[in-house]
Scaffold this motif. Structure first.
Motif: not given
Length: 417
Positions: A352-369
């Motif tokens: 299953h997905a863990n919080v690291d993947l969800a956090l990666a979606v947030l950062t990748a879609s927000s123009g963050m490094p």
């Protein structure tokens, strides 16, 4: 050697630390380690000088240790610590008995931190730092090389703030909490600002301005704030254990936080979301998760963002964060990429997905490094580290001292030539 048989009055007898240590055949420090692991209970003596132990409990533990002495287990082979902060049970987790995902959905990061620290609601809590504290930390951070990582910057900021605080050695609860309410915003405000300026409002607003050049919308800020609240604590993670060891030695709060920051850089801990972030960008570039997942497996690596050693099902933190990201239109491509990764990897292993993947979606879609997830994790977890440090300050000092199981050659040996 014959087992000690408890006397008829054993349940009424209490032993000093020295007597308990002699009966168990260990050092006094190990007796307190047994207490920390829940194997013994202790009672403070009148006046607060030392502790006493139930004789029956000590004798029962001595018998159990002798039975197990032929095996690989022994004092210090496992470490458990009594805590009133976080319970993880049945693929859910709770802060002081309250469902953590529900708490994060209804309260800001600052309010969740206050709840974890005190068990008392503090509606509208906002953390701000004096300009003098921020200025000292910012000068130290600005002196770092340009390629310095986020945890380098946060660690240096914490050290600089400590050096400027003459009260840092005061470990009383009120002082430590006052330190925490200043240290966390100092860490954020010491980071180099980008295009958006969050002012003196909620911490999530100010942190966004250190991570992205884009102006945030309300849904994005809510997702960031919720991510901070979800990540506040997660029982005895590796960094939290380091913090408790430091606090056990009576290191001040800044030093305890620095110990946590030193551990969090590992790719299996705070830096894990950065690996997932880069993977999502690769998936978006390829248009499919299949070649990216195949390359991870071919290299003998785990697919980032999948699986968790504690949860058998989906990480509840991921589930809560994914639900918020679904409300952000610009997160849709990264969210689809993440789901593609989960579905593709499921053919290899049903993880299953863990919080690291969800956090990666947030950062990748927000123009963050890619390093933004590590920053979010570290800033958030600082509140949990403070909570654990406070608990540890209330325990016997130096109790976090497990015994090593020596496996080297037996002495005496001749001096090497």
């Amino acid at each position: 050697m014959r087992d000690h048989e408890p006397s008829p009055a054993a349940s009424e007898r209490r032993l000093s630390t020295k007597e308990a240590a002699e009966l168990l055949g260990v050092k006094p420090e190990t007796v307190y380690a047994y207490v920390s692991r829940g194997q013994l209970s202790s009672r403070r003596t009148p006046g607060g000088r030392g502790s006493t132990f139930d004789a029956a409990e000590v004798e029962a533990l001595a018998r159990r240790n002798r039975r197990e002495s032929g095996g690989s287990s022994g004092p210090g082979s496992e470490l458990s610590v009594r805590t009133r902060l976080t319970l993880i049970e049945g693929d859910r987790y709770y802060f002081r008995g309250v469902d953590a995902t529900e708490l994060a959905a209804r309260h800001s990061y600052e309010e969740v931190a206050e709840w974890l620290w005190t068990g008392t609601p503090r509606p509208g809590a906002v953390f701000t730092a004096p300009e003098a504290s921020v200025a000292v930390a910012r000068r130290a951070v600005d002196a770092l090389p340009e390629h310095a990582g986020p945890t380098d910057r946060l660690r240096v900021a914490a050290i600089a703030a400590a050096a400027a605080d003459p009260l840092r050695f005061d470990l009383s609860e009120d002082t430590v909490l006052a330190t925490a309410r200043i240290l966390i915003p100092t860490l954020v405000d010491a980071l180099p600002p980008k295009a958006y300026a969050g002012g003196d409002g909620p911490l999530a607003d100010r942190l966004w301005g250190r991570l992205s050049h884009r102006d945030p919308d309300e849904a994005s800020l809510r997702a960031l704030d919720t991510a901070l609240a979800l990540l506040v604590d997660h029982d005895l993670a590796a960094s939290t254990l380091a913090v408790r060891v430091a606090a056990s030695a009576r290191a001040h709060a800044y030093a305890a936080v620095s110990a946590g920051l030193g551990v969090i850089e590992g790719p299996l801990h705070g830096a894990a979301s950065g690996l997932a972030h880069r993977m999502l960008l690769d998936v978006l570039d390829h248009g499919s998760a299949a070649p990216v997942v195949a390359e991870e497996l071919r290299a003998g690596r785990r697919v980032p963002g999948l699986g968790h050693r504690i949860y058998t099902g989906e990480d509840p933190r991921a589930r809560a964060l994914f639900a918020l990201l679904e409300e952000i239109p610009r997160a849709a491509p990264a969210l689809a990429a993440a789901r593609d990764v989960v579905a593709t990897a499921a053919r290899h292993a049903p993880l299953h997905a863990n919080v690291d993947l969800a956090l990666a979606v947030l950062t990748a879609s927000s123009g963050m490094p890619a390093t933004a997830g590590e920053t979010i994790f570290a800033v958030s977890r600082t509140a949990g580290w403070i909570a654990h440090a406070l608990e540890e300050y209330g325990e016997h000092p130096m109790r976090m001292r497990p015994s090593g199981l020596y496996t080297g050659p037996r002495p005496p040996r001749p001096l090497p030539e």
